[in-house]
Scaffold this active site. Structure first.
Site, short mmCIF file in Angstrom:
data_model
loop_
_atom_site.label_atom_id
_atom_site.label_comp_id
_atom_site.label_asym_id
_atom_site.label_seq_id
_atom_site.Cartn_x
_atom_site.Cartn_y
_atom_site.Cartn_z
N CYS A 249 0.84 -1.21 0.00
CA CYS A 249 0.00 0.00 0.00
C CYS A 249 0.87 1.25 0.00
CB CYS A 249 -1.00 -0.04 1.15
SG CYS A 249 -2.34 1.16 0.98
N HIS B 22 -3.83 -5.22 -0.19
CA HIS B 22 -3.35 -5.69 1.11
C HIS B 22 -3.34 -7.21 1.14
CE1 HIS B 22 -3.16 -1.88 3.33
NE2 HIS B 22 -4.05 -1.49 2.44
N GLU C 27 -2.31 -9.08 3.38
CA GLU C 27 -2.64 -9.53 4.74
C GLU C 27 -4.14 -9.50 5.01
OE1 GLU C 27 -1.52 -6.61 3.91
OE2 GLU C 27 -2.31 -5.03 5.21
#
Lengths: 266, 215
Positions: free
Chosen positions: B81, B197, B199
């Site tokens: 990001c 993202h 994650e």
């Protein structure tokens, strides 16, 4: 535009609960177990709301969020009783991606700017509880639709955007928990008044409620559901099929999982 | 076990990045110590919020020099990001800011209208499909995205700005939004930048992280 389907989980102490018109709450299960189930079924995001937080003026969800965030790898928004930067910091530190603020923002709109300035607009969701007014329009309510603010919902959404919010989460107090369908006029008015992504909530009990709303409000980014999912009135796999049939672009978790399996095999 | 270091400079969802790494069996080291960064086999630079604020946080703590030296070792380096955006030479969010300059180009605001003048909500928040660029398939296949068919999987995006590199061949993946193609991933030398993202992108994101660990 690809839309999102979100599970809203209302929590009181350690229980997942659900009410009608933000009242008459009943226990409907475990907030962690349901989150894992919806994640497994391919929900796009989770929103946790601490229903009693405003009474105690603090959010009590940090423990639940911490446990869920280490098992569920999709964005998590947490709302309810958040009134300071310290509270935001605590929730983000245990794995929340965004915070939703309502009551504290109506009392002190600067809080929106402060959170966005410190943690970014992407973490700052303005939550609005909208109640229709007899003469037309909607008033922003707080504390689960009990208290009046005198704020016009559409004007408040516009102000929230100007003050730096990154997303608007609008719940229809009138439709919440009724299963009678979404308040299309409200959702249309809010979504088209701002340039931010809008999440709409309240009134879904069948897949057609979701597909209708997405079809009628082009720019609507996401729909959040609580009761419909908790009581299996709508299941996520059925909803994806209905959306695909209606030409609505949502994430197709089944074909993506197949791609993952194919990748492992190759 | 290979040493994976997540840079802790006070900005970014480090908790989630570490959780996702643990989920795939890694033992991430979250650190702000220069010596530990220098000794890493792989590093991840997370980041959320505004470009200028993140760059200032990095530079004020002297991380720009530490990261530059790490980058020169040629070991794998991932930015996520804003951690990706900072690798560009220049950012324009809330004023002009110089980035780390690993990739020539700017970080530009996402267009807020479609070509036929319809408003597109910004920030872009959605699960966007990851698509290879034309002619970029070989590069895609050699990257942590490799193995997936172009367009077959999606990942979670939340951003108002995206990277616009001068050399388009550095673009590893794009995602379509409102009729515009946004940069979803960049690969240049040993740096890989992900706008989405990993994650927070379920099993797909974990697979991307796993492949980064296998580089």
């Amino acid at each position: 535009m690809r839309r999102r389907i979100i599970s809203r989980l209302d929590v009181k102490m350690q229980h997942l609960i659900k009410g009608m018109r933000l009242e008459g709450w009943r226990k409907v299960g475990d907030p962690e177990e349901k989150a894992l189930r919806y994640y497994d079924q391919g929900v796009d995001e989770l929103i946790y709301m601490d229903v009693v937080a405003s009474l105690y003026e603090r959010n009590n969800l940090a423990d639940i969020v911490e446990r869920v965030a280490s098992q569920v790898f999709i964005p998590i928004t947490v709302g309810g009783g958040i009134s300071s930067l310290a509270a935001v910091k605590e929730l983000l530190a245990v794995g929340a991606d965004k915070v939703a603020i309502n009551t504290a923002a109506t009392k002190n709109p600067e809080l929106i700017t402060d959170i966005a300035g410190t943690y970014g607009a992407q973490a700052t969701v303005l939550s609005i509880e909208a109640k229709s007014l007899p003469g037309g329009g909607w008033e922003a309510m707080t504390d689960n639709g009990r208290n009046h603010t005198g704020l016009d919902v559409v004007e408040w959404a516009i102000e929230g955007e100007a003050r730096g919010a990154g997303e608007i989460f609008v719940t229809s107090v009138d439709q919440d928990g009724t299963g009678l369908g979404m308040d299309l006029a409200l959702i249309d008015a809010v979504t088209n008044a701002v340039k931010l992504p809008v999440i709409a909530c309240g009134g879904v009990s069948k897949t057609a409620h979701v597909t209708d709303t997405f079809q009628k409000v082009d720019r609507l980014s996401a729909i959040a559901m609580a009761r419909a999912l908790h009581y299996d009135q709508v299941t996520l796999p059925d909803l994806r099929v209905a959306c695909a049939d209606a030409g609505i672009d949502v994430r197709d978790i089944d074909s993506e999982r197949a791609a993952l399996v194919a990748e492992v095999a190759s | 076990m290979s040493k994976i270091v997540v840079i802790d400079y006070g900005i970014g969802n480090v908790f989630s990045v570490c959780n996702a790494l643990r989920k795939i069996g890694e033992d991430p080291l979250l650190t702000n110590k220069s010596a530990e960064i220098a000794a890493a086999d792989r590093i991840i630079l997370p980041g959320v919020g505004a470009f200028g604020k993140a760059v200032d946080a990095l530079k004020s703590q002297g991380f720009d020099e530490v990261l530059k030296r790490y980058k020169e070792t040629g070991r794998p380096f991932m930015g996520i990001c804003v951690g990706m955006q900072m690798a560009m030479s220049h950012g324009t969010e809330f004023g002009d800011h110089d980035g780390l300059g690993y990739v020539d180009g700017v970080v530009a605001r996402i267009p807020s209208v479609t070509d036929d003048e319809k408003i597109i909500p910004v920030p872009h928040i959605s699960w966007g499909r990851l698509v290879a660029t034309q002619g970029g398939e070989a590069k895609w296949n050699a990257s942590p995205l490799g193995g997936f068919q172009s367009g077959a999987v999606s990942a979670y995006f939340v951003h108002s700005y995206h990277c616009v590199p001068e050399d388009k061949s550095t673009i590893l993946a794009e995602t379509e939004y409102g009729g515009h193609r946004l940069t979803a991933a960049i690969g240049h030398e040993n740096f890989i930048g992900l706008q989405f993202h990993p994650e927070r992108s379920g099993e797909i994101g974990q697979r991307v992280l796993k492949r980064f660990m296998d580089l």
